[in-house]
Motif scaffolding. Sequence first.
Motif, short mmCIF file in Angstrom:
data_model
loop_
_atom_site.label_atom_id
_atom_site.label_comp_id
_atom_site.label_asym_id
_atom_site.label_seq_id
_atom_site.Cartn_x
_atom_site.Cartn_y
_atom_site.Cartn_z
N ASP A 1 6.21 0.65 -5.74
CA ASP A 1 6.49 0.26 -4.35
C ASP A 1 5.26 -0.40 -3.73
OD1 ASP A 1 9.08 1.17 -4.42
OD2 ASP A 1 8.60 3.11 -3.51
N GLY A 2 4.08 0.17 -3.98
CA GLY A 2 2.85 -0.41 -3.45
C GLY A 2 2.57 -1.76 -4.05
N ALA A 3 2.87 -1.92 -5.34
CA ALA A 3 2.65 -3.20 -6.00
C ALA A 3 3.58 -4.27 -5.43
CB ALA A 3 2.86 -3.06 -7.51
N ALA A 4 4.82 -3.91 -5.19
CA ALA A 4 5.77 -4.86 -4.61
C ALA A 4 5.32 -5.26 -3.21
CB ALA A 4 7.17 -4.25 -4.56
N ASN A 5 4.84 -4.29 -2.43
CA ASN A 5 4.36 -4.59 -1.09
C ASN A 5 3.15 -5.51 -1.15
OD1 ASN A 5 2.39 -3.74 1.32
ND2 ASN A 5 4.52 -3.56 1.99
N MET A 6 2.21 -5.22 -2.05
CA MET A 6 1.02 -6.06 -2.19
C MET A 6 1.42 -7.46 -2.65
SD MET A 6 -2.22 -6.62 -2.04
CE MET A 6 -3.15 -5.13 -2.02
N HIS A 7 2.36 -7.54 -3.57
CA HIS A 7 2.82 -8.84 -4.05
C HIS A 7 3.40 -9.67 -2.89
CE1 HIS A 7 4.47 -11.83 -6.78
NE2 HIS A 7 5.63 -11.69 -6.17
N ALA B 1 -1.86 -11.10 6.98
CA ALA B 1 -0.94 -10.69 5.91
C ALA B 1 -1.65 -9.83 4.88
CB ALA B 1 -0.31 -11.91 5.25
N LEU B 2 -2.87 -10.20 4.54
CA LEU B 2 -3.62 -9.43 3.55
C LEU B 2 -4.04 -8.06 4.08
CD1 LEU B 2 -5.93 -12.19 2.07
CD2 LEU B 2 -3.98 -11.08 0.95
N MET B 3 -4.28 -7.96 5.38
CA MET B 3 -4.79 -6.73 5.95
C MET B 3 -3.70 -5.81 6.50
SD MET B 3 -7.90 -7.22 5.31
CE MET B 3 -8.60 -5.80 6.12
N SER B 4 -2.46 -6.29 6.53
CA SER B 4 -1.40 -5.51 7.15
C SER B 4 -1.12 -4.23 6.38
CB SER B 4 -0.11 -6.34 7.24
OG SER B 4 0.39 -6.60 5.95
N LYS B 5 -0.63 -3.26 7.10
CA LYS B 5 -0.27 -1.96 6.51
C LYS B 5 1.12 -2.06 5.91
CE LYS B 5 -3.89 0.23 8.05
NZ LYS B 5 -4.97 0.53 7.20
N GLU B 6 1.42 -1.09 5.07
CA GLU B 6 2.73 -1.04 4.45
C GLU B 6 3.80 -0.76 5.51
OE1 GLU B 6 4.24 1.51 0.90
OE2 GLU B 6 2.11 1.14 0.63
N VAL B 7 4.96 -1.31 5.33
CA VAL B 7 6.08 -1.08 6.23
C VAL B 7 6.66 0.30 5.93
CG1 VAL B 7 8.36 -1.89 6.90
CG2 VAL B 7 6.57 -3.53 6.36
N ALA B 8 7.06 1.01 6.96
CA ALA B 8 7.65 2.34 6.78
C ALA B 8 8.93 2.23 5.96
CB ALA B 8 7.93 2.97 8.14
N PRO B 9 9.19 3.22 5.11
CA PRO B 9 10.41 3.16 4.29
C PRO B 9 11.66 3.28 5.15
CG PRO B 9 9.29 5.27 4.00
CD PRO B 9 8.39 4.41 4.84
N ASN B 10 12.73 2.62 4.71
CA ASN B 10 14.01 2.67 5.41
C ASN B 10 14.75 3.91 4.94
OD1 ASN B 10 16.34 2.18 6.75
ND2 ASN B 10 16.90 0.33 5.62
N CYS B 11 14.51 5.02 5.65
CA CYS B 11 15.16 6.29 5.26
C CYS B 11 15.39 7.14 6.51
CB CYS B 11 14.31 7.03 4.23
SG CYS B 11 12.71 7.56 4.85
N SER B 12 16.10 8.22 6.33
CA SER B 12 16.43 9.09 7.46
C SER B 12 15.19 9.73 8.07
CB SER B 12 17.44 10.16 7.05
OG SER B 12 16.91 10.96 6.01
N GLU B 13 14.17 10.02 7.24
CA GLU B 13 12.94 10.62 7.77
C GLU B 13 12.25 9.66 8.73
OE1 GLU B 13 10.87 11.46 4.19
OE2 GLU B 13 12.01 13.29 3.79
N THR B 14 12.19 8.40 8.38
CA THR B 14 11.58 7.40 9.26
C THR B 14 12.37 7.29 10.55
OG1 THR B 14 10.74 6.15 7.37
CG2 THR B 14 10.88 4.97 9.46
N PHE B 15 13.71 7.26 10.41
CA PHE B 15 14.57 7.14 11.58
C PHE B 15 14.36 8.32 12.52
CE2 PHE B 15 18.75 7.77 13.66
CZ PHE B 15 18.78 6.59 14.38
N GLU B 16 14.29 9.53 11.98
CA GLU B 16 14.09 10.73 12.81
C GLU B 16 12.72 10.71 13.48
OE1 GLU B 16 16.41 12.88 13.72
OE2 GLU B 16 17.81 11.74 12.47
#
Length: 107
Positions: free
Chosen positions: A43-49, A70-85
Motif C-alpha cells: 500500500d505504501g509503495a502504491a502511494n509513493m508510486h 506531491a512528494l511531501m504529501s502524507k498518505e491518504v486515509a484508508p476508505n474504511c468504516s474506521e476512518t468514517f467513524e
Amino acid sequence: GGKKQHPIPIEQLCQDWLDGKEALLWSSTISKGKAALGHADSDGAANMHNRLKSAIYCAQQGQFSKACSALMSKEVAPNCSETFELLKSKHPFSVPPIIPGGDPSVQ
C-alpha cells in the motif's frame, strides 16, 4: 541494520538550485523515491508510486511547487468504516439553528 543517511541541509539544496544543478537535484529525488519504494509495504509503495507520478507530471508542466507538494504529501486515509467513524467523531452532526424571523435567504 543499514547506516542511517542524514538529510541534505536545505541551504545546500537551495544553493544547488541557484547554481543551476536542477538535473542533479531531480535525479537525487528520483533515486531516493525509488529506494523508498523498495522499502515500503504494497500500500505504501502504491502511494509513493502515485506521488512520484504526480510530482513528475507537475515538474514537466513547470509547476515545481506542486511537484514538491506531491512528494511531501502524507498518505491518504484508508476508505474504511474506521476512518468514517473517526471523521464523524471530529465533525458531529448538529441540527441547523433556528433563525428568528425566518430564513432571510428564502424571502
